[in-house]
Structures are given as C-alpha cells and as structure tokens.
Design a protein around this motif. Structure first.
Motif, PDB file in Angstrom:
ATOM      1  N   MET A 264       0.807  -1.218   0.000  1.00 18.50           N
ATOM      2  CA  MET A 264       0.000   0.000   0.000  1.00 18.50           C
ATOM      3  C   MET A 264       0.840   1.267   0.000  1.00 18.50           C
ATOM      4  SD  MET A 264      -2.974  -0.785  -0.632  1.00 18.50           S
ATOM      5  CE  MET A 264      -3.657   0.863  -0.494  1.00 18.50           C
ATOM      6  N   LYS A 265       2.140   1.121  -0.183  1.00 17.23           N
ATOM      7  CA  LYS A 265       2.945   2.312  -0.460  1.00 17.23           C
ATOM      8  C   LYS A 265       2.560   2.941  -1.798  1.00 17.23           C
ATOM      9  CE  LYS A 265       7.069   1.618   2.361  1.00 17.23           C
ATOM     10  NZ  LYS A 265       8.548   1.489   2.364  1.00 17.23           N
ATOM     11  N   GLU A 280      -2.878  10.903   2.772  1.00 17.27           N
ATOM     12  CA  GLU A 280      -3.264   9.637   3.400  1.00 17.27           C
ATOM     13  C   GLU A 280      -2.049   8.917   3.960  1.00 17.27           C
ATOM     14  OE1 GLU A 280      -6.037   5.702   2.432  1.00 17.27           O
ATOM     15  OE2 GLU A 280      -5.183   6.888   0.789  1.00 17.27           O
ATOM     16  N   GLY A 281      -0.921   9.015   3.265  1.00 18.26           N
ATOM     17  CA  GLY A 281       0.297   8.385   3.757  1.00 18.26           C
ATOM     18  C   GLY A 281       0.760   8.984   5.068  1.00 18.26           C
ATOM     19  N   LYS A 282       0.639  10.333   5.200  1.00 16.98           N
ATOM     20  CA  LYS A 282       1.069  10.981   6.438  1.00 16.98           C
ATOM     21  C   LYS A 282       0.075  10.723   7.572  1.00 16.98           C
ATOM     22  CE  LYS A 282       3.497  14.786   4.118  1.00 16.98           C
ATOM     23  NZ  LYS A 282       3.521  16.248   3.861  1.00 16.98           N
ATOM     24  N   LEU A 283      -1.217  10.725   7.254  1.00 15.42           N
ATOM     25  CA  LEU A 283      -2.230  10.606   8.305  1.00 15.42           C
ATOM     26  C   LEU A 283      -2.479   9.165   8.734  1.00 15.42           C
ATOM     27  CD1 LEU A 283      -4.838  13.166   6.924  1.00 15.42           C
ATOM     28  CD2 LEU A 283      -3.404  13.452   8.953  1.00 15.42           C
ATOM     29  N   VAL A 284      -2.367   8.220   7.806  1.00 14.22           N
ATOM     30  CA  VAL A 284      -2.739   6.834   8.096  1.00 14.22           C
ATOM     31  C   VAL A 284      -1.525   5.901   8.014  1.00 14.22           C
ATOM     32  CG1 VAL A 284      -4.266   4.929   7.462  1.00 14.22           C
ATOM     33  CG2 VAL A 284      -5.054   7.292   7.198  1.00 14.22           C
ATOM     34  N   GLY A 285      -0.784   5.939   6.900  1.00  8.89           N
ATOM     35  CA  GLY A 285       0.383   5.075   6.744  1.00  8.89           C
ATOM     36  C   GLY A 285       0.045   3.752   6.077  1.00  8.89           C
ATOM     37  N   HIS A 286       1.070   3.159   5.419  1.00  7.94           N
ATOM     38  CA  HIS A 286       0.799   1.977   4.599  1.00  7.94           C
ATOM     39  C   HIS A 286       0.465   0.743   5.423  1.00  7.94           C
ATOM     40  CE1 HIS A 286       5.126   1.413   5.437  1.00  7.94           C
ATOM     41  NE2 HIS A 286       4.956   0.132   5.154  1.00  7.94           N
ATOM     42  N   LEU A 287       0.910   0.640   6.682  1.00 11.33           N
ATOM     43  CA  LEU A 287       0.564  -0.533   7.492  1.00 11.33           C
ATOM     44  C   LEU A 287      -0.935  -0.595   7.750  1.00 11.33           C
ATOM     45  CD1 LEU A 287       3.681   0.097   8.228  1.00 11.33           C
ATOM     46  CD2 LEU A 287       3.239  -1.324  10.217  1.00 11.33           C
ATOM     47  N   ALA A 291      -3.883  -3.167   6.268  1.00 10.88           N
ATOM     48  CA  ALA A 291      -4.792  -3.907   7.158  1.00 10.88           C
ATOM     49  C   ALA A 291      -6.248  -3.654   6.767  1.00 10.88           C
ATOM     50  CB  ALA A 291      -4.548  -3.505   8.608  1.00 10.88           C
ATOM     51  N   GLN A 292      -6.571  -2.407   6.430  1.00  9.43           N
ATOM     52  CA  GLN A 292      -7.934  -2.100   5.995  1.00  9.43           C
ATOM     53  C   GLN A 292      -8.276  -2.833   4.698  1.00  9.43           C
ATOM     54  OE1 GLN A 292      -7.518   2.159   5.733  1.00  9.43           O
ATOM     55  NE2 GLN A 292      -8.324   2.509   7.804  1.00  9.43           N
ATOM     56  N   LYS A 293      -7.296  -2.876   3.779  1.00  7.70           N
ATOM     57  CA  LYS A 293      -7.543  -3.525   2.492  1.00  7.70           C
ATOM     58  C   LYS A 293      -7.687  -5.041   2.662  1.00  7.70           C
ATOM     59  CE  LYS A 293      -6.908  -1.383  -1.008  1.00  7.70           C
ATOM     60  NZ  LYS A 293      -7.783  -0.557  -1.883  1.00  7.70           N
ATOM     61  N   ILE A 294      -6.944  -5.644   3.599  1.00  2.99           N
ATOM     62  CA  ILE A 294      -7.094  -7.078   3.864  1.00  2.99           C
ATOM     63  C   ILE A 294      -8.510  -7.377   4.346  1.00  2.99           C
ATOM     64  CG2 ILE A 294      -6.359  -8.969   5.380  1.00  2.99           C
ATOM     65  CD1 ILE A 294      -3.528  -7.823   5.278  1.00  2.99           C
ATOM     66  N   ARG A 295      -9.032  -6.547   5.253  1.00  2.00           N
ATOM     67  CA  ARG A 295     -10.393  -6.752   5.735  1.00  2.00           C
ATOM     68  C   ARG A 295     -11.388  -6.618   4.568  1.00  2.00           C
ATOM     69  NH1 ARG A 295     -13.256  -6.477  10.454  1.00  2.00           N
ATOM     70  NH2 ARG A 295     -11.561  -7.880  11.080  1.00  2.00           N
ATOM     71  N   GLN A 310      -6.525 -12.783  10.410  1.00  2.00           N
ATOM     72  CA  GLN A 310      -5.770 -12.205  11.520  1.00  2.00           C
ATOM     73  C   GLN A 310      -4.273 -12.456  11.373  1.00  2.00           C
ATOM     74  OE1 GLN A 310      -7.751 -14.062  14.847  1.00  2.00           O
ATOM     75  NE2 GLN A 310      -9.750 -13.245  14.189  1.00  2.00           N
ATOM     76  N   HIS A 311      -3.877 -13.655  10.909  1.00  2.00           N
ATOM     77  CA  HIS A 311      -2.456 -13.948  10.711  1.00  2.00           C
ATOM     78  C   HIS A 311      -1.880 -13.082   9.595  1.00  2.00           C
ATOM     79  CE1 HIS A 311      -1.026 -17.498  13.108  1.00  2.00           C
ATOM     80  NE2 HIS A 311      -2.305 -17.465  13.457  1.00  2.00           N
ATOM     81  N   LEU A 312      -2.627 -12.892   8.514  1.00  2.00           N
ATOM     82  CA  LEU A 312      -2.144 -12.061   7.410  1.00  2.00           C
ATOM     83  C   LEU A 312      -2.007 -10.601   7.845  1.00  2.00           C
ATOM     84  CD1 LEU A 312      -4.325 -13.575   4.545  1.00  2.00           C
ATOM     85  CD2 LEU A 312      -1.860 -13.833   4.814  1.00  2.00           C
ATOM     86  N   THR A 313      -2.967 -10.130   8.643  1.00  2.00           N
ATOM     87  CA  THR A 313      -2.885  -8.755   9.140  1.00  2.00           C
ATOM     88  C   THR A 313      -1.701  -8.591  10.080  1.00  2.00           C
ATOM     89  OG1 THR A 313      -5.302  -8.596   8.967  1.00  2.00           O
ATOM     90  CG2 THR A 313      -4.187  -6.929  10.291  1.00  2.00           C
TER      91      THR A 313
END
Length: 486
Positions: A264-265, A280-287, A291-295, A310-313
C-alpha cells in the motif's frame, strides 16, 4: 492499452449459414499488457506442466501471421476441462487477458473453443518466415587455452549488475516485476484463500495502476519508479529460499507477507518527481491502509477463515519489527519474524549498494549519516576479487576559473602583465590553424518501403461444437425453424 475485442454475431457473417460467427482479428505482435483477448489463433505447442510446487498448468503457444505468443491456463478446473478439447494444429477462439512475464507478453486463458478450419484463411495463421541465416564464416583455429572460470563468472555477474536498477531513476522493474509477482502467486501459493486474496490485491484498480510506477521509499532504498515492485519481488524470492531451509514456516504465509507488507505504499508515496508522501500516507500510513484492504478483500471472498485474516494482518502490522520503528505489534509468529528479517535485509543491501554507486571514492565510501559509518566498496581479498559495485560516480577535478588576460591600458599601476608561456602560445597557434575539410560521405541507399500487411477487420469461423452436435430428424423440425443455434 486495452483492445476492444467484442465479437459479432452471425447476421454479419453469413446470411446462409446461421452456425457461422464473426470476430475481429487482433494479431499476436499487437497484444500488450492488460489487453482483453477475444480472437482466433492456431495452436503450435501444448504441454501439461507440473510446477515445483506440485501445481499443474497448461502451457500453450499461439500463432498467427504476425508471430507467436505464449499462453497459460492456470486454474486446475479449467486445465482439466480444456486439455482434452483441443490439440496441436487446431484453430481456437481464445478469451482471456494479457500480462507481462519476464518482459514478454503472455495470455492468461479464461476460455478456449476449438473451431472448424474450413471458413478460415490458413494464410492468416502461417508464422512469418525466419530471416535468412548469415553466410557461414570460415572457422578459425580455437585458442589453445580457454578463459579461466573466474573471468567468465565475473563477466556474467557484471551483466547482472548492469541490469540492476540505479537509484533515483526509472528501474527495469515496474510492469515486468508485477507480472513475475503474479506468476509467483499463481504457481507457488497453494492455499486457495491466500491465493484469492493476493490476486484480489493485484486486481485492485488502485494497486494495478500504481504498483508498476511506485517507488519503495522517498530516498533510502529502491527510491525510483518501479522500485516498490522490485522490492516486493525480491523479498518474495528470498522467502522461497528461506522456506526450504525452515520447513516449519508456512510458505504461503511467507509469500503473502512478502507481497503485502509494503504494497500500500502505492497510496502512501507519490510516484511524481520528489516522491513526496501523500496526505493519506502521512495521516494513516501503509501498514494501516494494508490492514484495511485485507479486511475489505477477505470479506468479499466466501467463507474466508477469520483466523487466516488475523495472521495475514499480523504479518503486515509487525513487519517493522519494533514498536519504536512504527510497528503496532511485535512479531509473534515464525512467519512474521522471517518477513521482518528479510524485508530489513533486502532494504539494507539495496540502500548500501545505491550509496556505493553514488559515492566517488574507490575503496571506502564517505561517512553515511544514516548509518554513522563508512562502507567498504573495494574488491574483496579473495580469489573472486570483485567489488560490490563497479565504477560509481566519476570523481572530477575541480576546475580553476580561467584567468582573463587584462589589457595593458586597463592594468593597474605598478603591476606588470605576464607573458604567455611558450608552450601555451604554441598550442594556441596550432588551434588557430584551419583544419582540412572533411571528405563528403557517400549518401546511403534508401531502404525499400515495407510491404503493407493486409489486416482483415474480422474473421468468420464455425465452432467445432456445431459440427459434433447431433442432428435432429427432419420430421421433428418445426415449420420455418432451424435446429442450429445462431
């Protein structure tokens, strides 16, 4: 580039035979990545291949008069269904999409139908003739001794280094690396849920558009357009090697973590000049974005196991390794620790190599503030004798400002003008001598114009299934009707 390959129905093909269909022909040489395919080819090679992971896929070579293109059937159910329906030499209607793999276009086949060759023009499917072989040269006596093995090894490694991306520019990764990532996921990930999730990421519009061009960082490592895809592919390949050494680690989770950890970079760092961080990168970050995209993607896959999500996240949230480095969780699984270690290894080696390439010195780099040390970049003291990088930035001598000769009238009182040295005056005199005119070059013979290729707008064909369908008795036909589908 996306090609519209919408097929036409029988009324445009032939008013007398309702079984004929028409499709627009797109040639193999014109297919590009992301094209949608719906056209006719002839099969010249067909092979059922078992990958090292044990997965079976179908390798097909398709040909027309413009050339040939590789094709694959990856889905196991499709392999079993399509394999017995066609053979080498058959004309087939292929539907699918084009990806880039090892720098070449490749068709991923979604469906395939054997055709009756009678309505088709065979000349449209004859591959172009190979260029004539160059005249044989007289064999010269071979040298008495072959080049030593270390020299050959050095030349091969230098070629690999020349192909490596350079910092700050446009790397050779991009679309090619994305195609190789897709191949690894399709062939080496065995768990169907993990594979479906990773392919859903690759097919996500935001990731599909951004991954071929995104940098992996603003300036530390892989800081060039396409650097992110290069970094993800490199970590995925490292996990395959480590998985062979540590069989207690799950290969599918390792490949998933290697791909997902930084993907998500694409939304965190802009690929435009300067590689600035997005809002979005400054406020949220790629990690967190990952995680949001995995859900989001896991909810769209039926019966996706919650524990697997959960393991993938966790693989993503823990890949920085330490809380002070931005990871909200420390690695708690073997796979999470391996992904963290390999990500750190790949980024550090890339950063060091890029710093060595920029550095003008021969043996030691200048002190790197980021690492608070100098790095050895000279040849290693072994039989291999290679340096980590070759050359680097040339060190130019500082040019002294040229002294302008002062006019005698404008010279300050008490100062005398220095007469030019004899050697310099002699060089200046030679430079003033007129050079002899160059001999005019003979004009080159103009190349003959290429013969225009006649490209048919559409092809008319008859599906093979029509020929093999059982015919109904004439008595059973309704009045004015037909027993053949149009």
């Amino acid at each position: 580039m996306t090609t519209d390959n919408t097929s036409d129905t029988s009324p445009n093909a032939s008013p007398t035979d309702a079984s004929l269909e028409t499709v627009r022909k797109v040639y193999a040489k014109d297919l590009r990545e992301k094209d949608q395919v719906n056209t006719v080819f002839r099969v010249t090679k067909k092979e059922r291949v078992t990958a090292r992971s044990g997965k079976v896929f179908l390798s097909v070579l398709l040909v027309d008069k413009s050339g040939e293109i590789d094709a694959r059937v990856f889905d196991k159910d499709k392999v079993d269904a399509l394999d017995p329906t066609f053979s080498i030499g058959d004309y087939v209607l292929v539907r699918g999409n084009v990806i880039a793999f090892h720098g070449k276009s490749q068709v991923v086949i979604e469906s395939l139908e054997k055709l009756d060759p009678e309505p088709l023009d065979p000349k449209e499917f004859e591959p172009p003739a190979a260029p004539p072989a160059p005249p044989a040269r007289e064999e010269q006596p071979a040298p008495k001794a072959a080049a030593p093995a270390p020299a050959r090894e050095g030349r091969e490694e230098r070629r690999e280094e020349q192909a490596a991306p350079k910092s700050g520019g446009e790397g050779p990764g991009g679309a090619r690396a994305v195609g190789q990532i897709r191949e690894l996921i399709t062939e080496r990930v065995n768990d169907p849920n993990v594979r479906a999730l990773l392919l859903a990421f690759l097919d996500d519009p935001q990731i599909a558009a951004g991954l071929p061009h995104a940098p992996a960082a603003k300036g530390v490592h892989h800081a060039y357009r396409g650097g992110l895809a290069d970094h993800l592919l490199s970590v995925m390949r490292l996990t395959l090697r480590v998985a062979d050494h540590y069989p207690m680690a799950d290969r599918d989770l390792l490949l998933a973590g290697a791909f997902l950890h930084d993907v998500m970079k694409v939304a965190e760092i802009s690929p435009d000049k300067g590689f600035e961080y997005t809002d979005e990168g400054k406020l949220v970050g790629h990690l967190v974005m990952t995680a949001q995209k995995i859900r989001e993607k896991s909810l769209a896959i039926p019966h996706f196991p919650p524990l697997l999500e959960q393991h993938l996240t966790h693989l993503v949230l823990a890949h920085h390794g330490r809380l002070e480095y931005g990871s909200p969780k420390l690695p708690m699984t073997i796979e999470a620790h391996i992904v963290h270690a390999l990500d750190s290894l790949d980024s550090r080696i890339a950063s060091w190599v890029e710093a060595m390439q920029r550095d003008p010195n021969e043996r030691w780099t200048e002190n790197l503030k980021l690492y608070d040390r100098q790095l050895w970049k000279g040849p290693v003291p072994t039989a291999r004798g290679r340096a980590p990088v070759e050359g680097g930035r040339k060190k130019f001598k500082e040019k002294k400002p040229k002294e302008r000769p002062e006019k005698a009238a404008g010279a300050p009182a008490g100062e005398t003008q220095q007469a030019p040295r004899p050697e310099k005056a002699e060089r200046q005199e030679k430079q003033r001598e007129p050079r002899p005119p160059r001999e005019p070059r003979e004009p080159r013979e103009p190349k003959p114009p290429r013969e225009p290729v006649s490209v048919p707008k559409e092809l008319t064909f008859k599906p093979f299934s029509v020929l093999t369908a059982p015919k109904a008795e004439p008595a059973d036909k309704p009045e004015g009707g037909s027993d053949t589908e149009g």
